[in-house]
Design an enzyme around this catalytic site. Structure first.
Site, mmCIF file in Angstrom:
data_model
loop_
_atom_site.group_PDB
_atom_site.id
_atom_site.type_symbol
_atom_site.label_atom_id
_atom_site.label_comp_id
_atom_site.label_asym_id
_atom_site.label_seq_id
_atom_site.Cartn_x
_atom_site.Cartn_y
_atom_site.Cartn_z
ATOM 1 N N TYR A 1 36.481 43.355 -87.528
ATOM 2 C CA TYR A 1 36.349 42.453 -88.667
ATOM 3 C C TYR A 1 37.392 41.344 -88.568
ATOM 4 C CZ TYR A 1 34.798 41.278 -93.388
ATOM 5 O OH TYR A 1 34.248 40.647 -94.470
ATOM 6 N N HIS B 1 33.823 39.019 -89.940
ATOM 7 C CA HIS B 1 33.797 38.535 -91.316
ATOM 8 C C HIS B 1 32.604 37.595 -91.544
ATOM 9 C CE1 HIS B 1 35.314 35.728 -94.517
ATOM 10 N NE2 HIS B 1 34.923 34.827 -93.651
ATOM 11 N N GLN C 1 29.857 36.840 -89.616
ATOM 12 C CA GLN C 1 28.527 37.381 -89.318
ATOM 13 C C GLN C 1 28.146 38.503 -90.287
ATOM 14 O OE1 GLN C 1 27.653 38.212 -85.197
ATOM 15 N NE2 GLN C 1 29.132 36.722 -84.443
ATOM 16 N N ALA D 1 40.148 44.738 -77.079
ATOM 17 C CA ALA D 1 39.896 46.003 -77.795
ATOM 18 C C ALA D 1 38.549 46.602 -77.382
ATOM 19 C CB ALA D 1 39.937 45.769 -79.301
ATOM 20 N N GLN D 2 37.596 45.768 -77.010
ATOM 21 C CA GLN D 2 36.305 46.290 -76.541
ATOM 22 C C GLN D 2 36.521 47.156 -75.306
ATOM 23 O OE1 GLN D 2 33.274 43.225 -76.160
ATOM 24 N NE2 GLN D 2 33.809 42.329 -78.126
ATOM 25 N N HIS E 1 29.812 37.515 -76.969
ATOM 26 C CA HIS E 1 30.486 36.940 -75.820
ATOM 27 C C HIS E 1 29.981 37.679 -74.577
ATOM 28 C CE1 HIS E 1 33.435 34.417 -74.157
ATOM 29 N NE2 HIS E 1 34.547 35.022 -74.466
HETATM 30 N N1 NDP Z 1 36.890 33.860 -83.139
HETATM 31 C C1 NDP Z 1 35.733 33.259 -83.018
HETATM 32 O O1 NDP Z 1 35.429 32.408 -83.813
HETATM 33 C C2 NDP Z 1 34.757 33.591 -81.907
HETATM 34 C C3 NDP Z 1 34.792 34.824 -81.279
HETATM 35 N N2 NDP Z 1 33.812 35.173 -80.429
HETATM 36 C C4 NDP Z 1 33.809 36.507 -79.830
HETATM 37 O O2 NDP Z 1 33.569 37.448 -80.886
HETATM 38 C C5 NDP Z 1 34.278 38.666 -80.631
HETATM 39 C C6 NDP Z 1 35.239 38.950 -81.786
HETATM 40 O O3 NDP Z 1 36.219 37.940 -81.835
HETATM 41 P P1 NDP Z 1 37.079 37.650 -83.158
HETATM 42 O O4 NDP Z 1 36.227 37.714 -84.350
HETATM 43 O O5 NDP Z 1 37.855 36.421 -82.889
HETATM 44 O O6 NDP Z 1 37.999 38.903 -83.267
HETATM 45 P P2 NDP Z 1 39.493 39.120 -82.781
HETATM 46 O O7 NDP Z 1 39.612 38.806 -81.350
HETATM 47 O O8 NDP Z 1 40.403 38.456 -83.738
HETATM 48 O O9 NDP Z 1 39.530 40.703 -82.967
HETATM 49 C C7 NDP Z 1 39.779 41.260 -84.177
HETATM 50 C C8 NDP Z 1 39.286 42.671 -84.359
HETATM 51 O O10 NDP Z 1 39.623 43.533 -83.261
HETATM 52 C C9 NDP Z 1 40.270 44.695 -83.818
HETATM 53 N N3 NDP Z 1 41.160 45.309 -82.834
HETATM 54 C C10 NDP Z 1 42.095 44.693 -82.086
HETATM 55 N N4 NDP Z 1 42.691 45.591 -81.273
HETATM 56 C C11 NDP Z 1 42.113 46.804 -81.548
HETATM 57 C C12 NDP Z 1 42.240 48.116 -81.027
HETATM 58 N N5 NDP Z 1 43.104 48.384 -80.050
HETATM 59 N N6 NDP Z 1 41.447 49.104 -81.543
HETATM 60 C C13 NDP Z 1 40.553 48.852 -82.515
HETATM 61 N N7 NDP Z 1 40.373 47.617 -83.034
HETATM 62 C C14 NDP Z 1 41.129 46.616 -82.553
HETATM 63 C C15 NDP Z 1 41.014 44.174 -85.021
HETATM 64 O O11 NDP Z 1 41.261 45.233 -85.911
HETATM 65 P P3 NDP Z 1 42.708 45.447 -86.606
HETATM 66 O O12 NDP Z 1 42.783 44.461 -87.737
HETATM 67 O O13 NDP Z 1 42.636 46.846 -87.044
HETATM 68 O O14 NDP Z 1 43.750 45.136 -85.550
HETATM 69 C C16 NDP Z 1 39.967 43.195 -85.575
HETATM 70 O O15 NDP Z 1 39.028 43.842 -86.390
HETATM 71 C C17 NDP Z 1 34.978 38.444 -79.295
HETATM 72 O O16 NDP Z 1 34.103 38.900 -78.291
HETATM 73 C C18 NDP Z 1 35.136 36.930 -79.209
HETATM 74 O O17 NDP Z 1 35.280 36.443 -77.896
HETATM 75 C C19 NDP Z 1 32.736 34.376 -80.189
HETATM 76 C C20 NDP Z 1 32.648 33.145 -80.794
HETATM 77 C C21 NDP Z 1 33.722 32.624 -81.599
HETATM 78 MG MG MG Z 2 35.634 31.989 -76.999
#
Ligand code: NDP
Ligand code: MG
Ligand code: X2X
Ligand code: MG
Length: 404
Positions: free
Chosen positions: A92, A97, A99, A156-157, A178
Site C-alpha cells: 500500500y 493506495h 489503484q 520487497a517483491q 512493472h
Molecule cells: N510509485 C509509483 O507511482 C509507480 C510504481 N510502480 C510500480 O508499482 C509497484 C509498487 O510501487 P509503489 O507503490 O511505489 O510502492 P513502494 O515501492 O513505495 O512500496 C511500498 C510497499 O512495499 C511494502 N514493503 C516494503 N518492504 C517490504 C518488506 N520487506 N516486506 C513487506 N512489505 C514491504 C511497504 O510496506 P511497509 O509500509 O510495511 O514498509 C509498502 O506497502 C512497484 O512495482 C513499482 O515499480 C509503477 C508505476 C508508478
Molecule cells: Mg518506475
C-alpha cells in the site's frame, strides 16, 4: 549562428535517430512555427483509423498502435465482469493506495494486504480499509484474493516471493504494475507458476496522480502486457483491470519493453535528468552572480508554472511559439548541443538498465531494513539545497498560500 546553420545542426542530430524523413518534418515544423501565431494551435482531434468495440488503431506519427479506452468499460460492465473476483492489493505505497481506492470506488471486491502495524497498515486504516474485513496481513490477503496484485516495492517483491508463491494457485491471476520482477528473474528469483495468467498494468504516472485524475473523472495513461495467458482471457482481464484501477487510455506493451522504458524514463527526463539539469543551470547562475530568487525563477518556477504546462497541453512547438522570437532563436540553436550531450548519457543509461545493473542497484539498496530512513536522509538533503529552499519561499508567495 544563422537559422540555416542551426537547422542544419539540428537536422544532423536528428538524423542519427535513423529517420531522415522524421528529421526533415520536425525541422520544417519548427521553422514554420517561428512565423506562426499562437492562435493556430487549437486542439486537434486525431480520428482513429479503425473503430472497433474496445480497441482503436491509432496512427502515432506514422506508426500504428492499438489503444483501449475506459469508455468501453462502464461501471456496470466492470462490476459484472469481476463479480466473482476479489482483487488482493498487496502493498500500500503510492500505487496500492491509488489503484486500491479507485477499484473500491468502482464497486469491485477489493482487499489490501500489507505487513501488520507498518506504515502502510496505518495508512490503509486511515483510508477506510478495515482490519479483518478488507485489510489483512500479506499472506492472508493473497489467500482471499483471486487476482493477486503485487504492488509491494520491487525489492520487497523479491524478498517476499518464497512466502507468497505457494498461495498463487491454479485459477488465480498474478498482476504487476512493472515488468521488473519477472524480467530480472535471474536476480529476483520470481518465476511465476505455469498455471496462472500473468499480466501487467503500469500506470504511467505517480500513484498519487492515478487517484487524483480518477477523482477528476479523467484517467491516467497506462500500459498493459500479458506475460502468460493460461485462460485465453488474460488480455481482456488486463484491460478490464486497467480501467478498474483508474486508467483512461491503455497502451499495449511487453514486460521487457515496459520495464526498460520505465527505468530509463524515471532515471532520465522524468526525474534524474531534470534534477541534474535544474541543478546545473541554477548553480551556473548563482556562480555568475545571480540571486537565489532570480536563479530559481529562471530555472524551475517559470518551467513548472508557465512553459512546461504549455508543452503538456499542445506540444513543444506551441510552447516555442508562445515565447519571444529571441527565445525561440536561441532555444532552437542550443537544442542540438543539449541533444548531443544528453544522448551519450542516455545511451549509457539504457545499457545499464538493459544489462541489469540498475535492477541490481535497486534491489540491493531497497532491501536494506532501514531503506525508508536512508531515503528520508537523502530527500532531506535535497530539500535543504539552496535551490529548493529558495523555491519554498517563491512558492510561499503564491496567492493560494495567503488565503485564510
Ligand atoms: N510509485 C509509483 O507511482 C509507480 C510504481 N510502480 C510500480 O508499482 C509497484 C509498487 O510501487 P509503489 O507503490 O511505489 O510502492 P513502494 O515501492 O513505495 O512500496 C511500498 C510497499 O512495499 C511494502 N514493503 C516494503 N518492504 C517490504 C518488506 N520487506 N516486506 C513487506 N512489505 C514491504 C511497504 O510496506 P511497509 O509500509 O510495511 O514498509 C509498502 O506497502 C512497484 O512495482 C513499482 O515499480 C509503477 C508505476 C508508478
Ligand atoms: Mg518506475
Ligand atoms: C511514477 C512512475 O511511473 C515511476 C516514475 O516510473 C515510478 O515511480 O516508478
Ligand atoms: Mg513509470
Amino acid at each position: 549562428m544563422s537559422f540555416r546553420n542551426s537547422s542544419r545542426m539540428a537536422m544532423k542530430a536528428l538524423r542519427t535517430i535513423g529517420s531522415r524523413r522524421l528529421a526533415t518534418r520536425n525541422i520544417s515544423v519548427m521553422s514554420r512555427n517561428i512565423a506562426a501565431s499562437t492562435t493556430r494551435f487549437a486542439p486537434r482531434l486525431t480520428t482513429p483509423m479503425v473503430q472497433s468495440r474496445g480497441m482503436r488503431v491509432m496512427d502515432f506519427a506514422g506508426a500504428k498502435e492499438n489503444v483501449w479506452e475506459r469508455s468501453d468499460w462502464p461501471r456496470e460492465k466492470l462490476v459484472d465482469y469481476f463479480k466473482n473476483d476479489t482483487l488482493a492489493i498487496i502493498g500500500y505505497g503510492s500505487q496500492g493506495h491509488g489503484q486500491g481506492l479507485n477499484a473500491r470506488d468502482q464497486g469491485l471486491n477489493v482487499v489490501v494486504g500489507v505487513r501488520k502495524d507498518g506504515a502502510s497498515w496505518k495508512q490503509a486504516i486511515e483510508d477506510g480499509w478495515v482490519p479483518g474485513k478488507t485489510l489483512f496481513p500479506v499472506e492472508e490477503a493473497i489467500s482471499k484474493g483471486t487476482i493477486i496484485m503485487n504492488l509491494l516495492s520491487d525489492a520487497a517483491q523479491t524478498e517476499t516471493w518464497p512466502k507468497i508463491a505457494p498461495h498463487i494457485t491454479k485459477g488465480k491471476t498474478l498482476y504487476f504494475s512493472h515488468g521488473f520482477s519477472v524480467i530480472f528473474k535471474d536476480q529476483t528469483n520470481i518465476h511465476p507458476p505455469k498455471d496462472v495468467d500473468v499480466i501487467l498494468v503500469a500506470p504511467k504516472g505517480s500513484g498519487r496522480t492515478v487517484r487524483t485524475l480518477f477523482k477528476e473523472g479523467r484517467g491516467i495513461n497506462s500500459s498493459f502486457a500479458v506475460y502468460q495467458d493460461v485462460t485465453g482471457k488474460a488480455q481482456e482481464k488486463a484491460i478490464g483491470l486497467a480501467v478498474a484501477v483508474g486508467s483512461g487510455f491503455i497502451y499495449q506493451t511487453t514486460f521487457k519493453k515496459e520495464v526498460v522504458s520505465d527505468l530509463v524514463g524515471e532515471r532520465g527526463c522524468l526525474m534524474g535528468g531534470i534534477n541534474g539539469l535544474f541543478l546545473a543551470q541554477y548553480q551556473v547562475l548563482r556562480e555568475r552572480g545571480h540571486s537565489p530568487a532570480e536563479a530559481f525563477n529562471e530555472t524551475v518556477e517559470e518551467a513548472t508554472q508557465s512553459l512546461y504546462p504549455l508543452i503538456g497541453k499542445y506540444g513543444l512547438d506551441y510552447m516555442f511559439a508562445a515565447c519571444s522570437t529571441t527565445a525561440r532563436r536561441g532555444a532552437i540553436d542550443w537544442t542540438s548541443r543539449f541533444y548531443e550531450a544528453n544522448k551519450k548519457v542516455l545511451n549509457d543509461l539504457y545499457d545499464n538498465v538493459e544489462n541489469g545493473n540498475e535492477a541490481k542497484r535497486s534491489l540491493e539498496y531497497n532491501s536494506a531494513p532501514n531503506y525508508r530512513e536512508l531515503y528520508d536522509k537523502e530527500l532531506e538533503e535535497i530539500r535543504n539545497l539552496e535551490i529548493w529552499k529558495a523555491g519554498e519561499t517563491v512558492r510561499s508567495l503564491r496567492p493560494e498560500h495567503n488565503k485564510h
